[in-house]
Motif scaffolding. Structure first.
Motif, PDB file in Angstrom:
ATOM      1  N   GLN A  16       1.232  -1.464  -0.163  1.00  0.00           N
ATOM      2  CA  GLN A  16      -0.407   0.020  -0.427  1.00  0.00           C
ATOM      3  C   GLN A  16       0.797   1.420  -0.207  1.00  0.00           C
ATOM      4  O   GLN A  16       2.147   1.306   0.456  1.00  0.00           O
ATOM      5  N   GLN A  36      -3.445   3.062   0.396  1.00  0.00           N
ATOM      6  CA  GLN A  36      -4.302   2.496  -0.994  1.00  0.00           C
ATOM      7  C   GLN A  36      -3.546   1.392  -1.201  1.00  0.00           C
ATOM      8  O   GLN A  36      -1.923   2.031  -1.600  1.00  0.00           O
ATOM      9  N   SER A  80      -1.361  -0.314  -4.169  1.00  0.00           N
ATOM     10  CA  SER A  80      -0.692  -0.021  -5.654  1.00  0.00           C
ATOM     11  C   SER A  80      -0.120  -1.205  -6.295  1.00  0.00           C
ATOM     12  O   SER A  80       0.689  -1.792  -5.630  1.00  0.00           O
ATOM     13  N   GLN A 110      -3.266   9.733  -6.277  1.00  0.00           N
ATOM     14  CA  GLN A 110      -3.897   9.435  -5.526  1.00  0.00           C
ATOM     15  C   GLN A 110      -4.736   8.276  -7.164  1.00  0.00           C
ATOM     16  O   GLN A 110      -5.346   9.269  -8.134  1.00  0.00           O
ATOM     17  N   GLU A 160      -6.760   6.282  -9.522  1.00  0.00           N
ATOM     18  CA  GLU A 160      -8.009   5.695  -9.443  1.00  0.00           C
ATOM     19  C   GLU A 160      -8.966   5.164  -8.750  1.00  0.00           C
ATOM     20  O   GLU A 160      -8.027   4.003  -9.245  1.00  0.00           O
ATOM     21  N   GLN A 161     -10.224   4.749  -7.836  1.00  0.00           N
ATOM     22  CA  GLN A 161     -10.625   4.201  -6.844  1.00  0.00           C
ATOM     23  C   GLN A 161     -12.375   4.124  -6.951  1.00  0.00           C
ATOM     24  O   GLN A 161     -12.543   4.906  -7.752  1.00  0.00           O
ATOM     25  N   ARG A 162     -12.034   2.447  -7.142  1.00  0.00           N
ATOM     26  CA  ARG A 162     -14.122   2.017  -6.708  1.00  0.00           C
ATOM     27  C   ARG A 162     -14.007   1.345  -5.600  1.00  0.00           C
ATOM     28  O   ARG A 162     -13.310   0.422  -4.828  1.00  0.00           O
ATOM     29  N   GLU A 163     -14.780   1.580  -4.703  1.00  0.00           N
ATOM     30  CA  GLU A 163     -15.087   1.141  -3.538  1.00  0.00           C
ATOM     31  C   GLU A 163     -16.400   0.248  -3.813  1.00  0.00           C
ATOM     32  O   GLU A 163     -17.492   0.456  -4.366  1.00  0.00           O
ATOM     33  N   TRP A 218     -11.808  -0.907  -1.818  1.00  0.00           N
ATOM     34  CA  TRP A 218     -11.196   0.243  -2.321  1.00  0.00           C
ATOM     35  C   TRP A 218     -10.863  -0.694  -3.009  1.00  0.00           C
ATOM     36  O   TRP A 218      -9.780  -1.371  -3.405  1.00  0.00           O
ATOM     37  N   GLU A 236      -8.233  -0.757  -7.565  1.00  0.00           N
ATOM     38  CA  GLU A 236      -8.179  -0.371  -8.399  1.00  0.00           C
ATOM     39  C   GLU A 236      -8.016  -0.881  -9.889  1.00  0.00           C
ATOM     40  O   GLU A 236      -8.212  -2.200  -9.759  1.00  0.00           O
TER      41      GLU A 236
END
Length: 636
Positions: free
Chosen positions: A125, A129, A131, A262, A264-267, A325, A327
């Motif tokens: 991370q 987040q 990576s 940061q 682009e991410q989706r939960e 989350w 990626e």
């Protein structure tokens, strides 16, 4: 020679012999004449083999962990002990048995569970987040690719399926919790008398007694084995790292840009409807129809409930299908495309088919757009990260050079010291229990007393005493264990003999008093010392009592209950050969109803964990008893 052979192979006898040979080759296979099988396994569980390579790799992993973690419960030297090697092998056998049980029961780890485990690993991370760039970079440093690492994670998760299932079905009743708190909060009323230590009427000790005691306790009067070592040390904190240039910082920024952005991410949450491998058309159709039915019913309000009831992804169903989350690039292509093509709040109305798993119903709960920070804004952080990274690189390079030079010149540290410009340091004498300064480190002591250093006189391998601190050592001096002369320790031996005589007399006096009290004697008449009363002594609150010998407090709740309302006196040794007489007058169980819900829930969780671990061990023992396990002790 061949011609002579041809000349002799004539007639029916030769034909019979030749026929037998042809039959043997045809029946048994010609390869059996040229290839002999040599078993190399350390353990064999059914058809599964644990090879020497796998076993040694596991030992090496544990050695590396022990070297890098100062809090490790064992050292690298401990892993050379037969009993610890056996424990490591037992653990691998247990894992193999659990994986075989998974196969027998049709249990498997889904891709989603593997993704979840990797994505939640803090080591991969950046800024909290996951990576993908850091993930690939770290694996590359370890000589692995994502496929290899994912297989390793999958195998690890596979050994947790059954233990987790056992844990999820372990129950602790209110009665179990109540029983614990009745004991934990139990109170006792005690009476105690601390007996004075007796005196000897005859304090003389014959020389012959001193000599005999000395010889029978020679180990107590022996100077322990000691060593002193020379060592070369590399510390990251002492390495000089220059200031980075703009060119170096720009290169570092380009290489690790993901750290300063940061992504682009989706939960997301999902419900998986599994499609078995080699599924028939009917099975595929049934899975699709089930997935469509769930998708038609799914709403943000009931999604978690539907996931808990229907999802085949064991890793996420308990959390209502929550995947956290994600990626781009973390999930498989089909899942990724669908997820990043959705709008916040959407639930896929058409199930998404992904290979190796099945149909997904996906709920996009939230979204974050990518946000890259410009070079100028993060320059200070870049400089700090570059300096740390460069320091680690220099340290690893320097430590590697030290290890290599010490290995190439095993008889002396001089070549390595000269090549690297390091000072040879010398430790004070210390024993196997360590000593002040650097010998207080267990890893340092273990390396000094290892066979290659102590017996063979070689340089040690690289010893990682702490993060960013490594050394190699060479034996400087070795003092073998030797008994101290009797004349030097005679006074200490004489005093010890007298102390043991007093201890024996104190025990006899205490036992005699308990015998008289059991016959109806009165404590105040038999003993001149004062009788103390401790009322309401609670098991959970003993730590704050300082005026009572610890031995009495420790034993207070193991003493017998009063029988028929009558307390029984017993002896308790309070230390230094002194004794006390103790009686339990009253026992009052704790009241579980006064315990707060939070405490009860915490205890219930601990009891469930303990019971689940015990049940898992019992299950593994049953698998061992039922299975065919062979261990090759000669290959360990």
């Amino acid at each position: 020679m061949l011609q002579a052979l041809r000349n002799k192979i004539h007639g029916w006898p030769a034909a019979i012999v030749l026929g037998v040979c042809v039959f043997a080759v045809a029946f048994f296979g010609i390869e059996s004449y040229f290839v002999s099988r040599v078993d190399t396994y350390v353990a064999k569980i059914g058809d599964h083999e644990i090879s020497q390579q796998d076993w040694q790799q596991r030992l090496n992993e544990l050695r590396q962990q022990a070297a890098q973690d100062p809090r490790s419960p064992f050292t690298a030297a401990d892993l050379e002990k037969p009993e610890l090697k056996q424990r490591v092998l037992d653990g691998m056998i247990s894992q193999a048995l659990l994986q075989q049980a998974n196969t027998d029961l049709g249990l498997a780890v889904s891709d989603a569970s593997v993704r979840s485990a990797i994505g939640s690993d803090p080591g991969f991370q950046v800024n909290g987040q996951f990576s993908p760039e850091a993930y690939r970079a770290i694996l590359s440093m370890q000589g692995m690719n994502p496929g290899m690492y994912e297989a390793k994670v999958r195998a690890s998760l596979a050994t947790q399926i059954i233990p987790e299932a056992i844990a999820n079905t372990t129950l602790v009743s209110d009665a179990d919790v109540d029983a614990f708190f009745r004991l934990r909060l139990q109170q006792r009323d005690l009476r105690l008398v601390e007996l004075p230590r007796p005196s000897l009427t005859d304090a003389s000790v014959a020389d012959a007694d001193i000599d005999a005691f000395y010889k029978s306790h020679i180990a107590d009067y022996t100077t322990p084995e000691q060593v002193s070592v020379q060592y070369l040390e590399v510390k990251q904190s002492e390495l000089k790292v220059g200031e980075p240039t703009d060119e170096q910082l720009h290169a570092f920024y380009d290489k690790f840009k993901q750290r300063y952005a940061q992504p682009e991410q989706r939960e997301a949450s999902h419900i998986l409807v599994n499609v078995p491998k080699n599924a028939t058309p009917d099975q595929q159709k049934a899975a699709l129809e089930k997935a469509k039915k769930i998708a038609a019913e799914a709403t943000p309000e009931n999604f978690a409930k539907l996931a808990a009831e229907n999802s085949d992804d064991l890793g996420s169903k308990r959390g209502g299908g929550d995947l956290g989350w994600l990626e781009k690039g973390v999930a498989n292509a089909a899942f990724d495309t669908a997820l990043f093509g959705m709008k916040k709040g959407d639930i896929t109305k058409e199930p998404v088919l992904s290979p190796e798993e099945g149909y997904h119903i996906i709920w996009l709960r939230d979204a974050r757009e990518g946000d890259a920070k410009p070079f100028a804004e993060v320059r200070a952080q870049l400089a700090a990260d570059w300096t740390k990274n460069e320091g680690e690189r220099l340290y690893n390079e320097r430590a590697g050079q030290l290890a290599d030079l010490a290995d190439r010149n095993p008889g002396s540290l001089e070549p390595a010291a000269k090549e690297l410009g390091l000072e040879i340091k010398t430790s004070p004498l210390f024993g196997r229990d360590g000593g002040p300064g650097i010998p207080s480190d267990p890893k340092f002591v273990a390396a000094a007393f290892a066979d290659d250093v102590l017996a063979q006189g070689n340089n040690s391998s690289l010893v990682q005493v702490d993060k960013g601190d490594a050394l190699v050592m060479h034996l400087a001096k070795h003092n073998a264990a030797a008994p101290k002369p009797l004349a030097e320790v005679a006074d200490a031996v004489r005093q010890r003999i007298l102390d043991e005589r007093v201890d024996a007399l104190a025990k006899k006096q205490a036992d005699d008093l308990v015998a008289q009290l059991a016959k109806g004697g009165d404590i105040t008449t038999l003993v001149k010392a004062p009788v103390r009363t401790l009322a309401g002594l609670e098991r959970s609150k003993l730590a704050g009592i300082n005026d009572v010998p610890p031995a009495i407090l420790q034993g207070a709740f193991t003493l017998p209950h009063p029988a028929n309302g009558k307390a029984a006196w017993t002896t308790v040794q309070t230390g230094n050969g002194a004794y006390a007489l103790v009686a339990v007058d009253k026992v009052t169980d704790g009241d579980p109803s006064k315990v707060e819900k939070g405490q009860r829930d915490a205890l219930r969780g601990q009891m469930m964990d303990a019971m689940a671990q015990a049940a898992t061990l019992e299950y593994i023992q049953a698998l061992k008893a039922r299975g065919e396990i062979k261990i090759a002790q000669d290959r360990m």
